[in-house]
Design an enzyme around this catalytic site. Structure first.
Site, PDB file in Angstrom:
ATOM      1  N   ASN A  21     120.183 -76.766  -5.280  1.00  0.00           N
ATOM      2  CA  ASN A  21     120.279 -77.129  -3.692  1.00  0.00           C
ATOM      3  C   ASN A  21     119.212 -78.299  -3.464  1.00  0.00           C
ATOM      4  O   ASN A  21     117.806 -78.033  -3.672  1.00  0.00           O
ATOM      5  CB  ASN A  21     119.896 -75.731  -2.991  1.00  0.00           C
ATOM      6  CG  ASN A  21     119.733 -76.102  -1.400  1.00  0.00           C
ATOM      7  OD1 ASN A  21     120.125 -77.332  -0.971  1.00  0.00           O
ATOM      8  ND2 ASN A  21     118.918 -75.196  -0.815  1.00  0.00           N
ATOM      9  N   TRP A  22     119.536 -79.524  -3.176  1.00  0.00           N
ATOM     10  CA  TRP A  22     118.646 -80.626  -3.106  1.00  0.00           C
ATOM     11  C   TRP A  22     117.995 -80.564  -1.916  1.00  0.00           C
ATOM     12  O   TRP A  22     117.053 -81.467  -1.522  1.00  0.00           O
ATOM     13  CB  TRP A  22     119.473 -81.942  -3.190  1.00  0.00           C
ATOM     14  CG  TRP A  22     119.829 -82.318  -4.711  1.00  0.00           C
ATOM     15  CD1 TRP A  22     119.348 -81.271  -5.693  1.00  0.00           C
ATOM     16  CD2 TRP A  22     120.447 -83.312  -4.984  1.00  0.00           C
ATOM     17  NE1 TRP A  22     120.168 -82.097  -6.799  1.00  0.00           N
ATOM     18  CE2 TRP A  22     120.745 -83.224  -6.548  1.00  0.00           C
ATOM     19  CE3 TRP A  22     121.180 -84.275  -4.504  1.00  0.00           C
ATOM     20  CZ2 TRP A  22     121.289 -84.139  -7.188  1.00  0.00           C
ATOM     21  CZ3 TRP A  22     121.709 -85.281  -5.368  1.00  0.00           C
ATOM     22  CH2 TRP A  22     122.023 -85.286  -6.600  1.00  0.00           C
ATOM     23  N   LYS A  23     118.464 -79.951  -0.668  1.00  0.00           N
ATOM     24  CA  LYS A  23     117.893 -79.924   0.787  1.00  0.00           C
ATOM     25  C   LYS A  23     118.145 -81.431   1.103  1.00  0.00           C
ATOM     26  O   LYS A  23     118.906 -82.181   0.586  1.00  0.00           O
ATOM     27  CB  LYS A  23     116.437 -79.279   0.725  1.00  0.00           C
ATOM     28  CG  LYS A  23     116.494 -77.975  -0.262  1.00  0.00           C
ATOM     29  CD  LYS A  23     115.194 -77.075   0.109  1.00  0.00           C
ATOM     30  CE  LYS A  23     115.525 -75.926  -0.755  1.00  0.00           C
ATOM     31  NZ  LYS A  23     114.419 -74.892  -0.511  1.00  0.00           N
ATOM     32  N   HIS A  55     121.682 -70.079   4.608  1.00  0.00           N
ATOM     33  CA  HIS A  55     120.443 -70.250   3.702  1.00  0.00           C
ATOM     34  C   HIS A  55     119.442 -69.985   4.726  1.00  0.00           C
ATOM     35  O   HIS A  55     119.305 -70.185   5.816  1.00  0.00           O
ATOM     36  CB  HIS A  55     120.357 -71.789   3.314  1.00  0.00           C
ATOM     37  CG  HIS A  55     119.171 -71.986   2.321  1.00  0.00           C
ATOM     38  ND1 HIS A  55     118.032 -72.149   2.856  1.00  0.00           N
ATOM     39  CD2 HIS A  55     119.047 -72.313   0.927  1.00  0.00           C
ATOM     40  CE1 HIS A  55     117.139 -72.534   1.963  1.00  0.00           C
ATOM     41  NE2 HIS A  55     117.769 -72.076   0.628  1.00  0.00           N
ATOM     42  N   GLU A  63     116.692 -71.468   5.464  1.00  0.00           N
ATOM     43  CA  GLU A  63     116.020 -72.628   6.331  1.00  0.00           C
ATOM     44  C   GLU A  63     117.051 -72.666   7.407  1.00  0.00           C
ATOM     45  O   GLU A  63     116.513 -73.051   8.566  1.00  0.00           O
ATOM     46  CB  GLU A  63     115.931 -73.703   5.423  1.00  0.00           C
ATOM     47  CG  GLU A  63     114.816 -73.656   4.380  1.00  0.00           C
ATOM     48  CD  GLU A  63     114.765 -74.276   3.169  1.00  0.00           C
ATOM     49  OE1 GLU A  63     115.669 -75.542   3.118  1.00  0.00           O
ATOM     50  OE2 GLU A  63     113.924 -74.220   2.161  1.00  0.00           O
ATOM     51  N   GLU A  86     118.371 -64.683  -1.923  1.00  0.00           N
ATOM     52  CA  GLU A  86     117.207 -65.481  -2.053  1.00  0.00           C
ATOM     53  C   GLU A  86     116.116 -64.920  -1.130  1.00  0.00           C
ATOM     54  O   GLU A  86     116.096 -64.728   0.296  1.00  0.00           O
ATOM     55  CB  GLU A  86     117.555 -66.626  -1.374  1.00  0.00           C
ATOM     56  CG  GLU A  86     118.539 -67.444  -2.087  1.00  0.00           C
ATOM     57  CD  GLU A  86     118.626 -68.918  -2.044  1.00  0.00           C
ATOM     58  OE1 GLU A  86     118.243 -69.887  -3.049  1.00  0.00           O
ATOM     59  OE2 GLU A  86     118.760 -69.578  -0.857  1.00  0.00           O
ATOM     60  N   GLY A  91     110.607 -71.594  -2.394  1.00  0.00           N
ATOM     61  CA  GLY A  91     109.613 -72.650  -2.281  1.00  0.00           C
ATOM     62  C   GLY A  91     108.146 -72.328  -2.187  1.00  0.00           C
ATOM     63  O   GLY A  91     106.920 -73.065  -2.016  1.00  0.00           O
ATOM     64  N   SER A 108     112.191 -69.958  -5.954  1.00  0.00           N
ATOM     65  CA  SER A 108     111.303 -70.349  -6.990  1.00  0.00           C
ATOM     66  C   SER A 108     111.740 -70.131  -8.685  1.00  0.00           C
ATOM     67  O   SER A 108     110.984 -69.955  -9.857  1.00  0.00           O
ATOM     68  CB  SER A 108     109.834 -69.764  -6.939  1.00  0.00           C
ATOM     69  OG  SER A 108     109.150 -70.119  -5.690  1.00  0.00           O
ATOM     70  N   GLY A 114     116.473 -74.698  -5.912  1.00  0.00           N
ATOM     71  CA  GLY A 114     115.859 -75.580  -5.084  1.00  0.00           C
ATOM     72  C   GLY A 114     115.109 -76.703  -5.517  1.00  0.00           C
ATOM     73  O   GLY A 114     115.357 -77.795  -6.153  1.00  0.00           O
ATOM     74  N   GLY A 115     113.585 -76.619  -5.486  1.00  0.00           N
ATOM     75  CA  GLY A 115     112.421 -77.452  -5.794  1.00  0.00           C
ATOM     76  C   GLY A 115     112.882 -77.801  -7.227  1.00  0.00           C
ATOM     77  O   GLY A 115     112.823 -79.237  -7.656  1.00  0.00           O
TER      78      GLY A 115
HETATM   79  P1  PGA Z   1     113.112 -72.966  -4.431  1.00  0.00           P
HETATM   80  O1  PGA Z   1     114.181 -73.005  -3.397  1.00  0.00           O
HETATM   81  O2  PGA Z   1     113.740 -72.725  -5.731  1.00  0.00           O
HETATM   82  O3  PGA Z   1     112.401 -74.528  -4.346  1.00  0.00           O
HETATM   83  O4  PGA Z   1     112.449 -71.878  -3.991  1.00  0.00           O
HETATM   84  C1  PGA Z   1     115.495 -72.294  -3.423  1.00  0.00           C
HETATM   85  C2  PGA Z   1     116.524 -72.414  -2.250  1.00  0.00           C
HETATM   86  O5  PGA Z   1     115.939 -72.629  -1.299  1.00  0.00           O
HETATM   87  O6  PGA Z   1     117.931 -72.326  -2.495  1.00  0.00           O
END
Ligand code: PGA
Length: 254
Positions: free
Chosen positions: A10-12, A95, A97, A167, A173, A213, A234-235
């Site tokens: 997930n590149w956001k 998600h 966010e 999640e 994050g 994470s 994500g990251g």
């Molecule tokens: P993260 O993000 O791996 O940076 O914790 C996961 C996500 O938001 O799907």
């Protein structure tokens, strides 16, 4: 029951379409022959270029959000049919966010999920409890409510047409990951919730991914748990080599 092993990056809100193309070119040779299905959830503007680069490869491109309407006067929004035509095969919905920064309600997520199914794009439904809910011991209650509300009234012909991602918000994050045991317990519970809705057999076929994470050094242990069918990254997915390392951990699992 053999379920698909899936790794989603997930590149956001990172990477332009040119950067997306370079990344995919770097990633593809590293994941050739791996048995995991690899998905990338990219910014809207990168979908077409990413899908063109991913063509012929075992890599699926998708979006991180969509509107719940088929079309209409909704300035700045994007519809499932537009995503599909650009080359997206899946969409992340719910998600954390989106829920917590952009205030998406459970009802809106439910309507988006229904729209995704109707317009034939695979929904990846994300659920998870906040730190406060976690510490209050409300994880199960929250997961059950989020799953049941999102999947209410799904027509029979679409039963089980989704990927679920657990999640925990406190792990996204933050560098804190759920332990494999904690994650397994949450995943088994999510599967029970799915079984109540779709029956045991269908629930046993749905891939449930862990996110929060995930890094190369914790992926293997998480993936070894019996109800963890992949990871949503994500990251650590922003670097092609790091994502490839995580994907490598799917070898030898199951
Ligand atoms: P993260 O993000 O791996 O940076 O914790 C996961 C996500 O938001 O799907």
């Amino acid at each position: 029951m053999a379920r698909d092993l899936i790794v989603i990056g997930n590149w956001k809100m990172y990477k332009t379409s040119r950067e997306a193309a370079d990344y995919i070119e770097q990633l593809l040779p590293k994941i050739e022959g791996n048995k995991a299905r690899v998905f990338l959830a990219v910014p809207f503007t990168s979908i077409a270029s990413a899908a063109a680069c991913a063509k012929q490869a075992k890599l699926e491109i998708g979006a991180q959000n969509m509107n719940d309407a088929r079309d209409g006067a909704f300035t700045g929004e994007i519809a499932a049919l537009m995503l599909k035509e650009a080359g997206a095969t899946f969409v992340l919905l719910g998600h954390s966010e989106r829920r917590h920064i952009f205030g998406e309600s459970e009802d809106l997520i439910h309507r988006k999920l229904a729209r995704a199914l109707q317009d034939d794009i695979l929904p990846v439904l994300c659920v998870g409890e906040t730190l406060e809910e976690h510490e209050a011991g409300n994880m199960k209650e929250v997961l059950k409510r989020q799953i049941e509300s999102a999947l209410a009234d799904v027509p029979k012909e679409h039963a089980g047409d989704l990927i679920l991602a657990y999640e925990p918000v406190w792990a996204i994050g933050t560098g804190k990951t759920a332990t494999p045991k904690q994650a397994q317990e949450a995943h088994a519970f999510c599967r029970e919730c799915l079984a109540e809705i779709y029956g045991k057999r269908k629930a046993g076929q749905i891939s449930i991914l862990y996110g929060g994470s995930v890094k190369p050094d914790n992926a293997k242990k998480l993936l070894s748990e019996k109800d963890i069918d992949g990871v949503l990254v994500g990251g650590a997915s922003l670097d092609a080599d790091t994502l490839a390392d995580i994907i490598q951990h799917c070898e030898g699992i199951r």
